[in-house]
Design an enzyme around this catalytic site. Structure first.
Site, PDB file in Angstrom:
ATOM      1  N   HIS A  71     -13.054   9.141  -7.845  1.00 12.28           N
ATOM      2  CA  HIS A  71     -12.403   8.037  -8.544  1.00 12.28           C
ATOM      3  C   HIS A  71     -11.494   7.256  -7.603  1.00 12.28           C
ATOM      4  CE1 HIS A  71     -10.858   6.029 -12.153  1.00 12.28           C
ATOM      5  NE2 HIS A  71      -9.663   6.102 -11.583  1.00 12.28           N
ATOM      6  N   HIS A 121     -12.519   3.514 -18.148  1.00 15.38           N
ATOM      7  CA  HIS A 121     -11.791   4.690 -18.612  1.00 15.38           C
ATOM      8  C   HIS A 121     -12.728   5.504 -19.501  1.00 15.38           C
ATOM      9  CE1 HIS A 121      -7.349   6.008 -18.953  1.00 15.38           C
ATOM     10  NE2 HIS A 121      -7.749   6.074 -17.722  1.00 15.38           N
TER      11      HIS A 121
END
Lengths: 719, 222
Positions: free
Chosen positions: A47, A93
């Protein structure tokens, strides 16, 4: 507090591969402390480090005369004239939203808003691209409710209008929904704030909300696949407080106006760790943090927890020391924490002290710059299966099936839960193609759209990548605005599988080709990999968010189609049914190739629309559902029926690219026809607006019935 | 003509309310919730929409206890004009300047859309230019706009013509589709819809401008 010993299990539990751990040992020449291991895992997870994707992201076009700042900062910055800039980015998300839909989606919105105002821009528009599993899947309904409420709950309270977005459904998202949030803000081009620290001995200041244990390890969680242990991951999801974020935004913008800020960085993924390392690294400096000074809301937090907490609504700033009193007063006014927690140092070290003990002492530049980068093996995507014969179907009944599908049903149920008009500059709210927002206090307007057709990307990653950009380009052109630039949010499965990596590589290739040809550079973005549950990947979903600029209201194409208008098709007659919405919704079929995207034709048609927009009563691009769906939506907006000529499903529902549907009075239609002839583009009358029936080549139904079905379908499924 | 627009932490329609008042000729002074006095020579106080104090505890409840609200109450009790929009309406109820309560919308969802309002009385500076029975299309954007009060109070509001606006169609469960009410002296208006978002043709509609123009004309002729 004694820290645990470093064991193989602990290393694996931090998502670090054995060879990555070896690399840590080489870098620091000793066994890391527990806090240091946490810091490495935070910096090196997929990420934060883009370790699988960086090689390919570098191939994307990111510059142009309009670009003030491309990828690498919190958001991209694009010139919109008159000394103003639009600052925007899209970010996923996905994993948090699947685990805890309301908070996952809410903090997704919060994170992207923070990225924008960290750069000195006041957020003026938001969008979101949502992908869910099939409506009948046991989790889908609660995800739809939770995610939509979370997006609204955060954005509405913060006070940013949500002006666009997408909602799609497919079984491939059953175990892994996607929540991609976009935000754009407005700033003065000469007052953009960046993250690079400068100056030795400058105070490092912590701003905003207090630090708690929420979200510890969140970024690492988001970099792994899901399995049946998902429920145990709930504590890794952060909790959002939009009220604090609104105050933080106002306080930061006031603070920036005082000249006190040297550099600023929001605390997003991996919180204090990422933000401190990034500011130090970009400025070529070290950072020393004293965690005893960090405002906390829980007792007895360890250094490890503080360094990895993803508590929301926090910022880190390097301050001009002579301005400290002034800066502190701003935060006192807004009742937010303001604490000097460290300083910049000349040595290349990241020193973290807690309770008088050094908990981490790492070479900062190496920590930031030595994240692994993988050239992962990839398999060239297989050719899409050939299109099998398409059965006959009554055109209007086929249309009804599309209109009542969750993908194409009217989405008021969703967007009426979003404040689409706060700030009182919304020119066009969701439901009419791109959202349009006036640039406050000027005649200018910005158009926003978010697009991707995952069916196409799976059938043909390169063409699908191109198509996502092309559709965004068309949606901007159809408003009359000039397409400026894009942000990309690349959602894929596990990159360690060559076929997934192949999807990624070729989709990026296609995106790059289209961005270059259509002069829409990528100025920011985000990659979300490992979107798999129990080994089943999502559809490859590279979402493109695009921004366009209209210099004055006269450039905008209206939304005023009316009874009696002629409908004109710009571009070739429909022919392509491969991987189409029709195939999927009528027969559950996904065979056939994605439609070819001719970028030169896209450009010519887009420029024709923008040059002749003043003659058009309305204009929309053709995408899913082809001519039939576009014509229905135009008639519905005009409040009447329509007679559409065209014989055969391919003509009516084909999804050939580079096409627009235009409504114009008979007189203007004639003028458009001659303009088209002069420009050498294909423009043909395909029907008229009027009457009480909607007819497709003679197959007809009362418009009122279709409208009721269309407007009611989504609430019927999820209400 | 001077108006004060109060900003609470979490207000997000304060700028837009100030601009709408300015377009109707007011000089607008922005006031902070911690201020302990209203500026001198104020004709009108505007309480804007938003999420003051995050809508935590109860919408408007914390704002109603802020230092400036004590002054707003004093101002209204002295005959001053107050306009509360959306969260401002919720605050007016919490201060007791207007009666009743705003509950969660009956569908339990936030609702943002343009709705048709019916003007129920012309007897107030806010509605004088619109006229009784007029309709106007104005956006709503709220989670807690479901107006409720005792049957006696609803009867009084009706008999005293203190319902300023009703929704054309049922929207959020409000008793009698009430969208806005007036104080007994008709100088305090609380309404859920957002006229400041419909006060400029450039963004789609100027239907709400008549409300601000109406107050302005009341002061101009005073």
């Amino acid at each position: 507090m004694r820290e645990p010993d470093i064991t193989e299990d602990l290393i694996a539990g931090h998502g670090l591969k054995p060879e990555e751990y070896q690399r840590i040992l080489e870098i620091i020449g000793r066994v890391p402390s527990f806090t240091e291991l946490g810091i490495f895992s935070a910096m090196w997870n997929e990420h934060c480090s883009y370790k699988s994707s960086r090689k390919w992201l570098r191939t994307l076009p990111t510059s142009g005369p309009q670009v003030i700042c491309g990828p690498g900062e919190n958001a991209g910055v694009v010139d919109i004239g008159d000394g103003q800039a639009v600052v925007f980015k899209m970010e996923s998300h996905n994993h948090p939203s699947y685990i805890e839909p309301y908070q996952g989606a809410a903090t997704g919105v919060g994170g992207i808003l923070r990225d924008v105002f960290t750069m000195g821009a006041r957020p003026i528009a938001a969008m979101n691209s949502l992908s869910f599993g099939q409506p009948g899947h046991p989790r889908t309904r609660s995800l739809v409710h939770g995610v939509v409420e979370g997006v609204g709950g955060y954005g509405n309270c913060f006070g940013v209008p949500t002006v666009g977005g997408e909602v799609r459904f497919h079984p491939a998202y059953d175990g892994n929904c996607l929540v991609n949030a976009f935000a754009a803000g407005l700033a003065d081009a000469d007052a953009i704030f960046y993250s690079a620290a400068s100056g030795v001995g400058m105070p490092v200041v912590y701003l905003g909300a207090k630090t708690g244990r929420d979200g510890v390890g969140g970024a690492t969680m988001a970099s792994a696949e899901f399995d049946e242990t998902i429920e145990e991951k709930r504590p890794t999801v952060q909790v959002g407080d939009p009220f604090t974020e609104k105050r933080l935004m106002e306080a930061c913008l006031e603070l920036m106006a005082t000249g006190a800020v040297i550099s600023i960085q929001d605390m997003g993924a991996a919180g204090l760790t990422c933000s401190a390392v990034e500011m130090g690294d970009k400025g070529g400096l070290g950072i020393r943090l004293d965690l005893d000074l960090v405002p906390v809301r829980e007792r007895a937090m360890s250094a490890y927890e503080m360094m990895l907490s993803e508590s929301q609504e926090r910022m880190l700033m390097v301050l001009r020391p002579e301005k400290e009193a002034e800066a502190r007063a701003v935060f006192d006014k807004w009742d937010l924490d303001f604490a000097v927690v460290g300083e910049t140092i000349a040595e290349d070290r990241f020193v973290v002290v807690h309770g008088g003990e050094v908990k981490a002492d790492l070479p900062l530049g190496t920590l930031a710059g030595s994240a692994p980068e993988y050239d992962r093996p990839f398999a060239e995507p297989a050719e899409a299966p050939a299109l099998e014969p398409v059965p006959e179907a009554d055109p209007v009944e086929a249309l009804r099936a599309l209109l009542t599908s969750p993908d194409h049903a009217h989405k008021a149920w969703v967007w009426e839960q979003y404040d689409t008009m706060v700030m009182a500059d919304t020119v066009r709210a969701p439901g009419h193609g791109s959202g349009i927002v006036r640039v406050h206090g000027t005649d200018k307007a910005l158009a926003f759209t978010s697009d991707v057709t995952p069916r196409y990307v799976r059938a043909n990653p390169q063409m699908g990548g191109r198509q996502a950009v092309a559709e965004a380009y068309r949606n901007i052109c159809a408003t009359g605005a000039r397409p400026l630039a894009c942000t990309d949010n690349l959602n894929f499965g596990n990159p360690e599988k060559p076929e997934i990596m192949g999807q990624f590589v070729r989709a990026v290739t296609g995106i790059g080709e289209a961005c270059t040809a259509l002069d829409m550079p990528i100025v920011s973005g985000n990659v979300s990999l490992y979107n798999e549950t129990d080994g089943a990947p999502i559809l490859p979903t590279p979402t493109i968010g695009a921004v366009g600029l209209a210099l004055n209201p006269g450039e905008l194409i209206g939304a005023r189609a009316a009874e009696g208008d002629v409908l004109l098709l710009l571009g070739p007659q429909g022919s392509h049914l491969g991987a189409s919405a029709l195939l999927w919704h009528l027969w559950g079929r996904e065979d056939g190739d994605a439609p070819a995207v001719d970028l030169e034709l896209e450009r010519r048609h887009g420029e024709f629309v923008r040059a002749n927009g003043a003659r058009m009563a309305a204009c929309t691009d053709l995408s899913d559902g082809g001519l039939a769906l576009a014509a229905f939506e135009m008639a519905e907006a005009a409040g009447c029926g329509a007679e559409i000529e065209g014989d055969g499903l391919a003509v009516l529902f084909g999804e050939d690219q580079a096409r627009y549907l235009i409504a114009a009075s008979a007189e203007e239609a004639a003028a458009l026809a001659s303009a088209a002839e002069k420009a050498g583009v294909e423009l043909a009358a395909v029907g008229t607006l009027g009457g009480t029936d909607f007819s497709l080549g003679g197959s007809r139904a009362p418009m009122a019935d279709l409208r009721t079905a269309w407007r009611g379908a989504f609430a019927e499924l999820f209400g | 003509m001077r108006a004060a627009v109060v900003t609470f932490p979490g207000s997000n329609c304060d700028r837009d309310l100030a601009l709408a008042l300015e377009r109707s000729g007011f000089e607008v002074v922005r006031v902070w919730h911690k201020d302990t006095a209203l500026p001198a020579g104020i004709d009108l106080v505007g309480l804007p929409g938003g999420f003051s104090f995050g809508d935590y505890l109860r919408c408007g409840a914390i704002a109603a206890n802020s230092p400036i609200c004590r002054e707003v109450v004093r101002f209204a009790e002295g005959g001053g004009h107050v306009l509360g929009i959306c969260n401002g309406f919720q605050i007016l109820l919490e201060t007791g300047l207007l009666p009743g309560a705003l509950m969660r919308n009956s569908n339990l969802k936030f609702i943002c859309k343009t709705v048709t309002l019916r003007v129920e009385t012309a007897l107030s500076p806010f509605t004088t230019l619109l006229g009784e029975g007029a309709t106007l299309d104005i956006p709503v954007a709220h989670h807690d706009g479901n107006y409720q009060a005792s049957p006696e109070l609803i009867r009084d509001l009706d008999s005293e013509a203190r319902v300023a606006f009703r929704y054309g169609d049922p929207l959020n469960g409000s008793a009698g589709d009430i969208a806005g009410i007036l104080s007994q002296n008709r100088r305090v208006l609380g309404m859920m819809p957002h006229p400041e978002r419909a006060s400029e043709a450039a963004t789609g509609s100027s239907a709400g401008a008549a409300i601000f123009d109406g107050i302005a004309s009341a002061f101009a002729s005073a």
